[in-house]
Scaffold this motif. Structure first.
Motif, mmCIF file in Angstrom:
data_model
loop_
_atom_site.group_PDB
_atom_site.id
_atom_site.type_symbol
_atom_site.label_atom_id
_atom_site.label_comp_id
_atom_site.label_asym_id
_atom_site.label_seq_id
_atom_site.Cartn_x
_atom_site.Cartn_y
_atom_site.Cartn_z
ATOM 1 N N GLU A 138 -13.456 -68.487 42.553
ATOM 2 C CA GLU A 138 -13.720 -69.897 42.815
ATOM 3 C C GLU A 138 -13.453 -70.233 44.274
ATOM 4 N N PRO A 139 -14.377 -70.913 44.949
ATOM 5 C CA PRO A 139 -14.153 -71.296 46.350
ATOM 6 C C PRO A 139 -13.117 -72.413 46.446
ATOM 7 N N MET A 140 -12.483 -72.501 47.602
ATOM 8 C CA MET A 140 -11.574 -73.615 47.857
ATOM 9 C C MET A 140 -12.395 -74.876 48.109
ATOM 10 N N PRO A 141 -11.885 -76.046 47.717
ATOM 11 C CA PRO A 141 -12.649 -77.288 47.931
ATOM 12 C C PRO A 141 -13.011 -77.475 49.401
ATOM 13 N N GLY A 142 -14.294 -77.685 49.635
ATOM 14 C CA GLY A 142 -14.752 -77.990 50.982
ATOM 15 C C GLY A 142 -14.925 -76.813 51.909
ATOM 16 N N GLN A 143 -14.644 -75.578 51.466
ATOM 17 C CA GLN A 143 -14.766 -74.446 52.386
ATOM 18 C C GLN A 143 -16.222 -74.222 52.760
ATOM 19 N N THR A 144 -16.434 -73.776 53.993
ATOM 20 C CA THR A 144 -17.776 -73.543 54.518
ATOM 21 C C THR A 144 -17.878 -72.116 55.046
ATOM 22 N N ILE A 145 -19.084 -71.712 55.405
ATOM 23 C CA ILE A 145 -19.282 -70.397 56.010
ATOM 24 C C ILE A 145 -18.504 -70.287 57.320
ATOM 25 N N ALA A 146 -18.437 -71.363 58.076
ATOM 26 C CA ALA A 146 -17.676 -71.346 59.325
ATOM 27 C C ALA A 146 -16.191 -71.154 59.051
ATOM 28 N N ASP A 147 -15.663 -71.779 57.998
ATOM 29 C CA ASP A 147 -14.250 -71.592 57.646
ATOM 30 C C ASP A 147 -13.965 -70.136 57.294
ATOM 31 N N ILE A 148 -14.892 -69.501 56.583
ATOM 32 C CA ILE A 148 -14.722 -68.097 56.216
ATOM 33 C C ILE A 148 -14.714 -67.224 57.472
ATOM 34 N N ALA A 149 -15.577 -67.537 58.427
ATOM 35 C CA ALA A 149 -15.611 -66.774 59.676
ATOM 36 C C ALA A 149 -14.281 -66.893 60.417
ATOM 37 N N LEU A 150 -13.721 -68.095 60.458
ATOM 38 C CA LEU A 150 -12.430 -68.287 61.118
ATOM 39 C C LEU A 150 -11.333 -67.508 60.404
ATOM 40 N N ALA A 151 -11.379 -67.480 59.076
ATOM 41 C CA ALA A 151 -10.385 -66.728 58.309
ATOM 42 C C ALA A 151 -10.511 -65.237 58.595
ATOM 43 N N GLU A 152 -11.739 -64.727 58.630
ATOM 44 C CA GLU A 152 -11.928 -63.305 58.884
ATOM 45 C C GLU A 152 -11.495 -62.946 60.302
ATOM 46 N N HIS A 285 -19.402 -62.374 37.962
ATOM 47 C CA HIS A 285 -20.056 -63.390 38.786
ATOM 48 C C HIS A 285 -19.040 -64.347 39.415
ATOM 49 N N VAL A 286 -19.353 -64.782 40.620
ATOM 50 C CA VAL A 286 -18.478 -65.699 41.355
ATOM 51 C C VAL A 286 -19.282 -66.913 41.804
ATOM 52 N N ASN A 287 -18.566 -67.969 42.174
ATOM 53 C CA ASN A 287 -19.208 -69.228 42.565
ATOM 54 C C ASN A 287 -19.119 -69.456 44.067
ATOM 55 N N MET A 288 -19.981 -70.349 44.548
ATOM 56 C CA MET A 288 -19.955 -70.794 45.938
ATOM 57 C C MET A 288 -19.957 -72.322 45.960
ATOM 58 N N ASN A 289 -19.433 -72.874 47.044
ATOM 59 C CA ASN A 289 -19.595 -74.305 47.255
ATOM 60 C C ASN A 289 -21.043 -74.617 47.620
#
Length: 743
Positions: A138-152, A285-289
């Motif tokens: 499950e994705p975190m509320p409001g997370q975006t592709i840009a947030d994932i890039a910053l995390a990585e 299977h997994v979900n996306m925002n």
């Protein structure tokens, strides 16, 4: 007595001839049917257990959590874990770490370490510490592709900090959809990366060949990205990853509807463990925002904006893949119907007009094209892991040190009497051969008319999305709620097939007991039974029929797409010039880069006379080997032995030295060579030793040409040395035109 005993051992022996074969087959088929449905029951139970886990994955290895992305300033559902080396695997101090990033394309994480012979497995056997970037369902509320890039980015900073003495930045492997995510991050944070390996990763989404791989037409035929928005709205702000998996299933109906299940049924006594192991990942299977899937569809799948350089980070930074400074390794396959070679490599043609432009940006691109393996085989095939991924892992420092340019990685089997055998790791020899953009074009791709069609489809998508958001989305969002979203997810056909055949279904209650009885009285048919052969022919006929249906549907889809979006009227209405012949995705040249390039050239020219024996040796070695247009792992291994004997020279220093000397030769070869005598020490022994190093490296691969020998002679004259210890001689007539070290 003997016949009576035989009858007791096999009651079916009383039936003679063809009747006996028929009865034998009927019993075998009935038993296999019961065992088949028991495996389906196990699959369903396995699915329920897997999705109930807090952090489901299919990694073969034990892991230690290093960073939990949910606790970052911008929380995401991504995790960084260290792979615990299994018993018998020893990691070598100083080896650069590997970071494997798994795709979030509908499935859960773990496919990069699905078994021992995997990307993780071969990297650890080569002595590299390994880390894994996975994610939660499950994705975190409001997370975006840009947030994932910053995390990585923070993950990579953490890995580098944990290995301060490593001989290079982490090597990052991005599988499938993770490939474009890794490339995007490397474009804005290039300093974090060592070599990048993108395996089966789509980067040029419009590219392809007519009559093949029609998945690229799906966005246009469905009217664009508005359906993804609708699915997210019905999911109460979340997109069900099972729909992405359904797209993969639809690409091969013969396998989806028949072959996969038939293979299990036909080999029920041996196939169950492999089948269940794969289904554990395939059904996770997994979900996306909604924001995530919208970005992916609009910017990548339909918009094709990555290679065009028109995607921007939230702070306004443009994502230009030309900013990547690490070597990029692209691994693709002609047998991949999800990411064919054109989609994996087409971005190079979008970004560059020549290999000189690639060098001007300081980029090193290495690609290899497998002849047949399918999309998933790129990640899960043991043979691919032992060959391609194994060689990449063993020779990652070679890749990192290659001069800027475009190369193809070629793998040849190691023979018993191979030249430089002690310099070879593994069962294959890797060499990187220089290539031009024409080699990429030869793989096929779009013409200007095709690009206009896809550009029109992208504009239609934007229009349809705007219409949906204006007239339909408010009503759909008002109707949607968590209860409806949960019910729609549970009723998805891909999820339902697992639930219906699990123990949660009362109708499956007796299957296990029957299967246990069958195992105790199992009587498989003789492999020569004629009815087994008939069964195989029926299966082949079913596969052929389903493949024929697929081909007709694909041809009709392609025809519909080309007709609709090739309409000059529609193209004009969408703002696309129907008669334009200029590339629609070519990134504009940056005047600032031209200025920096001129300054860089002037600096290199000024430094041509500078340096000592090291710089002169590397320059001479590059000059002597330019004729080959390839770099063999054996030659690099020989260089490594010399370099490692000089602890003051790190791999990063050596890489910069090689690049500078290579570029000096490109800028002004004659001036670079003429400067060598002035760089020589007075000690004749050192000059002779340097020449010997050059000769040893060139001879390691055993394929010196006459031109190479002539170049070597010129180098010896410049170094003032004619008495090296390993003389090279011309081959005997008829010897294949190769030069070998004299015995």
């Amino acid at each position: 007595m003997q016949n009576e005993q035989s009858s007791k051992d096999n009651p079916l022996a009383v039936f003679p001839g063809l009747m006996g074969s028929a009865v034998e087959f009927a019993v075998d088929a009935a038993q296999r049917t019961i065992l088949f449905w028991d495996v389906m029951r196990q699959r369903g139970n396995q699915y329920r257990e897997h999705i109930a886990e807090a952090a489901p994955h299919v990694l073969e290895y034990d892991v230690e959590l290093v960073v939990d992305g949910r606790k970052l300033d911008r929380p995401v559902n991504y995790l960084l874990a260290r792979i615990v080396p299994p018993k018998g695997v020893t990691l070598e101090p100083g080896r650069r770490p590997f970071v494997i990033v798994d795709p979030r394309a509908g499935h859960g994480p773990g496919i990069g370490g699905f078994k021992a012979d995997s990307e993780i497995g071969v990297a650890m056997r080569a002595g590299h510490p390994c880390y894994f970037v996975g994610f939660l369902p499950e994705p975190m509320p409001g997370q975006t592709i840009a947030d994932i890039a910053l995390a990585e980015a923070q993950f990579l900073e953490t890995v580098s900090a944990r290995h301060p003495d490593a001989e290079g930045k982490p090597c990052v492997i991005g599988n499938c959809q993770a490939g474009w995510a890794v490339m995007m991050l490397a474009a804005v944070r290039p300093e974090l990366f060592g070599p990048i390996i993108v395996a089966g990763s789509p980067l040029s989404y419009w590219a392809g060949i007519r009559g093949q791989n029609p998945m690229r037409y799906s966005g246009g035929l469905l009217g664009g990205s508005w359906l993804a928005t609708l699915a997210s709205d019905l999911g109460n702000g979340k997109f069900d990853g099972a729909w992405l998996v359904q797209n993969f299933e639809n690409q091969n109906p013969a396998n989806t509807l028949w072959s996969k299940q038939y293979n299990l049924y036909a080999k029920i006594d041996t196939e169950a463990p492999r089948y269940l192991g794969f289904e554990r990942w395939w059904g996770g299977h997994v979900n996306m925002n909604a924001e995530e899937i919208q970005f992916i569809v609009d910017e990548l799948f339909v918009g094709n904006n990555l290679a065009a350089g028109t995607i921007r980070m939230p702070d306004g930074t443009a994502i230009d893949l030309r900013n990547i400074r690490s070597p990029i390794v692209v691994f693709c396959s002609k047998g991949d119907n999800i990411t064919p070679p054109q989609q994996a490599l087409g971005w190079i043609l979008d970004l560059y007009g020549s290999t000189d432009e690639i060098r001007a940006f300081g980029q090193t691109i290495v690609y290899t094209v497998h002849e047949s393996v399918g999309h998933l085989g790129i990640f899960v095939s043991a043979g691919v892991a032992r060959k391609e991924h194994g060689e990449f892992s063993s020779n990652i420092d070679l890749i990192d040190t290659l001069p800027p340019g475009l190369y193809e990685a070629i793998f040849t089997p190691r023979s018993a009497a191979e030249t430089g055998e002690d310099l070879i790791e593994g069962e294959w020899i890797m060499r990187c051969e220089a290539r031009s953009l024409d080699d990429i074009r030869a793989l096929g791709g779009n013409d200007a008319a095709d690009d206009r069609r896809f550009a029109t489809a992208a504009r239609v998508s934007e229009t349809n999305l705007a219409l949906y958001r204006t007239f339909m989305q408010p009503a759909v969002q008002a109707f949607a709620n968590p209860l409806l979203a949960g019910w729609l997810q549970q009723m998805h056909p891909l999820r339902l097939q697992y639930e219906l055949f699990s123990d949660a279904n009362p109708l499956m209650a007796g299957v296990k007991a029957m299967a246990d009885q069958v195992r105790g009285a199992r009587r498989p048919a003789d492999p020569e039974n004629p009815f087994l052969a008939m069964q195989g022919r029926v299966s082949e006929a079913v596969e052929t029929g389903l493949d024929a249906m697929r081909l007709k549907i694909e041809a009709a889809s392609e025809q519909a797409f080309t007709t609709i979006y090739g309409s000059p009227a529609l193209q004009s209405a969408m703002g696309v010039d129907p008669h334009g012949d200029k590339p629609l995705r070519r990134v504009a040249k940056d005047p600032l880069h031209d200025q920096l390039q001129r300054a860089r050239i002037a600096d290199l020219k000024a430094r041509i006379p500078e340096g000592g024996i090291r710089e002169a040796t590397v320059r001479a070695l590059l000059y002597a080997g330019l004729d080959r247009r390839s770099i063999d792992e054996r030659g690099f291994a020989a260089i490594q032995r010399v370099r490692q004997a000089q602890p003051d020279r790190t791999l990063a220093d050596f890489k910069q030295l090689v690049r500078d000397q290579f570029l000096m030769l490109l800028i002004d070869e004659e001036a670079a060579l003429a400067a060598i005598p002035g760089m020589m020490p007075e000690d004749p022994a050192r000059r002779t030793g340097a020449v010997q190093v050059i000769r040893d490296v060139l001879a390691a691969a055993g394929d010196l040409t006459e031109t190479t020998l002539e170049r070597l002679g010129r180098i010896e004259a410049l170094f003032g040395s004619q008495d090296a210890k390993t003389p090279l001689r011309m081959p005997a007539r008829g010897g294949g035109g190769k030069l070998r070290p004299a015995s």
